[in-house]
Write a protein that holds these residues in place. Sequence first.
Motif, short mmCIF file in Angstrom:
data_model
loop_
_atom_site.label_atom_id
_atom_site.label_comp_id
_atom_site.label_asym_id
_atom_site.label_seq_id
_atom_site.Cartn_x
_atom_site.Cartn_y
_atom_site.Cartn_z
N THR A 4 0.68 -1.28 0.02
CA THR A 4 0.07 0.09 0.08
C THR A 4 0.71 1.23 -0.05
OG1 THR A 4 -0.07 0.03 2.23
CG2 THR A 4 -1.73 -1.23 1.33
N THR A 29 -9.55 -6.34 -11.62
CA THR A 29 -9.02 -7.24 -10.22
C THR A 29 -7.57 -7.37 -10.47
OG1 THR A 29 -8.98 -9.19 -12.11
CG2 THR A 29 -10.93 -8.69 -10.63
N GLY A 50 -15.00 -11.57 -4.70
CA GLY A 50 -14.11 -10.70 -3.75
C GLY A 50 -13.53 -11.80 -2.74
N ALA A 57 -7.38 -7.37 -4.94
CA ALA A 57 -8.20 -6.22 -5.07
C ALA A 57 -9.20 -6.64 -6.11
CB ALA A 57 -7.55 -5.05 -5.39
N TYR A 59 -12.36 -4.07 -7.88
CA TYR A 59 -13.13 -2.77 -8.06
C TYR A 59 -14.23 -3.02 -9.14
CZ TYR A 59 -8.68 -1.46 -5.82
OH TYR A 59 -7.58 -1.40 -4.99
N ASN A 79 -12.44 -1.31 -2.58
CA ASN A 79 -11.89 -2.64 -2.80
C ASN A 79 -12.78 -3.79 -2.05
OD1 ASN A 79 -10.42 -4.84 -3.12
ND2 ASN A 79 -9.06 -4.53 -1.45
N THR A 81 -12.62 -6.83 -1.84
CA THR A 81 -11.94 -7.99 -0.85
C THR A 81 -11.75 -7.70 0.59
OG1 THR A 81 -9.58 -7.44 -1.26
CG2 THR A 81 -10.86 -8.56 -3.17
N THR A 83 -8.84 -7.44 1.87
CA THR A 83 -7.42 -6.68 1.91
C THR A 83 -7.84 -5.48 2.29
OG1 THR A 83 -6.55 -8.20 0.01
CG2 THR A 83 -5.33 -6.16 0.42
N LEU A 86 -6.83 -0.84 0.56
CA LEU A 86 -6.41 -0.60 -1.20
C LEU A 86 -7.50 -0.15 -1.57
CD1 LEU A 86 -4.91 -4.09 -1.91
CD2 LEU A 86 -3.65 -1.57 -1.48
N ASN A 87 -8.50 0.72 -1.10
CA ASN A 87 -9.42 1.52 -1.55
C ASN A 87 -8.52 2.74 -2.34
OD1 ASN A 87 -11.52 0.11 -0.33
ND2 ASN A 87 -11.82 1.57 1.19
#
Length: 131
Positions: A4, A29, A50, A57, A59, A79, A81, A83, A86-87
């Motif tokens: 990130t 993805t 997801g 990721a 989206y 995001n 998922t 994780t 990671l937005n």
Amino acid sequence: SITTSGFLCLGERPDETLLGYIGQMDHLTIWNTQLSQNQIQQYLLNNPTGTEPNLVALYDFNQGPNPGGNNFGNNTLLNLTSTTGLNGTLSGTFALNGPTSNWVTSANLPVVYPPTLVAMSSSQSVCSGAV
């Protein structure tokens, strides 16, 4: 491995403002493993949810409460998922109102002729440039 500590720019290079993407994006993805041709073709027909193994990721680009309508102020790309961190954030001149420059309505499009994928070695680059 995905971290990130950097950024991923979609649609335009951060060092070149004249080469922007013209079109719509729906479903992006990011995986931490290589997918087989069969897996890619399957995900073309049925979007990931997801929860797939090795999916880092996902989206959808339909985050707004009213895709194609008034979404003023809703500039976060989620995001989908588990994780964290990671937005994404829309930056630039997105109107977020109307049929252009806005979130899109998500849809699975039928794939009549699944594409033929060419295997690449890990030393080949798909794109190059500074990030």
